[in-house]
Design a protein around this motif. Structure first.
Motif: not given
Length: 202
Positions: A49-52, A56-57
């Motif tokens: 989740x963190x990588x995604x 996106x940022x």
């Protein structure tokens, strides 16, 4: 003879572009996000989740997951203490290389003892590590058991399994503790971002 010749081989770190140069190109500050916790505590879920979210940022990051490492650069290692130490040493060395590339590296490894974790952080550089403890009770991790590992360990099919046969030592002073049995993953992700973003944003 090999060792005698090896002393004439020098590292090239000084002759390639600097970490700062690469960070400026990527418009980010490189850090190693080290998630530690029992199997089933949520490390893989949160690291993905963190990588995604970071992507996106506009951030460039890479997950080094314990399972993928075991299937790749550490596929010759078992689960005895010496092999666990060597596995984490390899993860730390890869993380250090990624750090020099300006990449935000997310390590999701059980790394069960304080000694093993401190070895890794010394290799990487303690100032470049953000330690996140995914804290979940053993019984909850066993209930989740997404890979069926706890069941196999209880049946004696897996030896030296952390939490069953081998101890897990809670980190002494993590940068963030996430009680994954008490909040949804989205809430945990938001707290991770609050901790991480100030350190990786230019």
């Amino acid at each position: 003879m090999f060792l005698e010749n090896y002393r004439y081989i020098y590292p090239v770190a000084e002759s390639v572009n600097s970490r700062q140069h690469k960070e400026n190109r990527l418009q980010q500050r490189a850090k190693v996000i080290w998630l530690t916790g029992l199997s089933g505590s949520g490390k893989t879920t949160l690291s993905t989740l963190l990588e995604r979210e970071l992507s996106s940022m506009g951030f460039l990051s890479q997950v080094l997951d314990g399972d993928n490492i075991r299937n790749g650069i550490s596929n010759n290692l078992g689960f005895q203490h010496e092999d666990r130490v060597e596995n984490i040493r390899r993860v730390a060395e890869v993380s250090r290389l990624m750090l020099h590339c300006g990449v935000i590296t997310i390590c999701a490894c059980i790394s069960p003892t304080e000694e093993i974790r401190q070895m890794a952080y010394e290799i990487i550089g303690k100032e470049d590590v953000i330690e996140i403890f995914t804290n979940s009770p053993l019984q909850v991790c066993e209930q989740r058991d997404p890979k069926g590992l706890y069941n196999k360990a209880r049946m004696g099919k897996i030896k030296n399994f952390t939490g069953i046969h081998a101890p897990f030592e809670h980190p002494s002073s993590p940068d963030l503790v996430i009680n994954t049995d008490q909040e949804p993953a989205t809430a945990s992700l938001n707290r991770m971002l609050q901790t991480i973003l100030p350190s990786i944003t230019i």
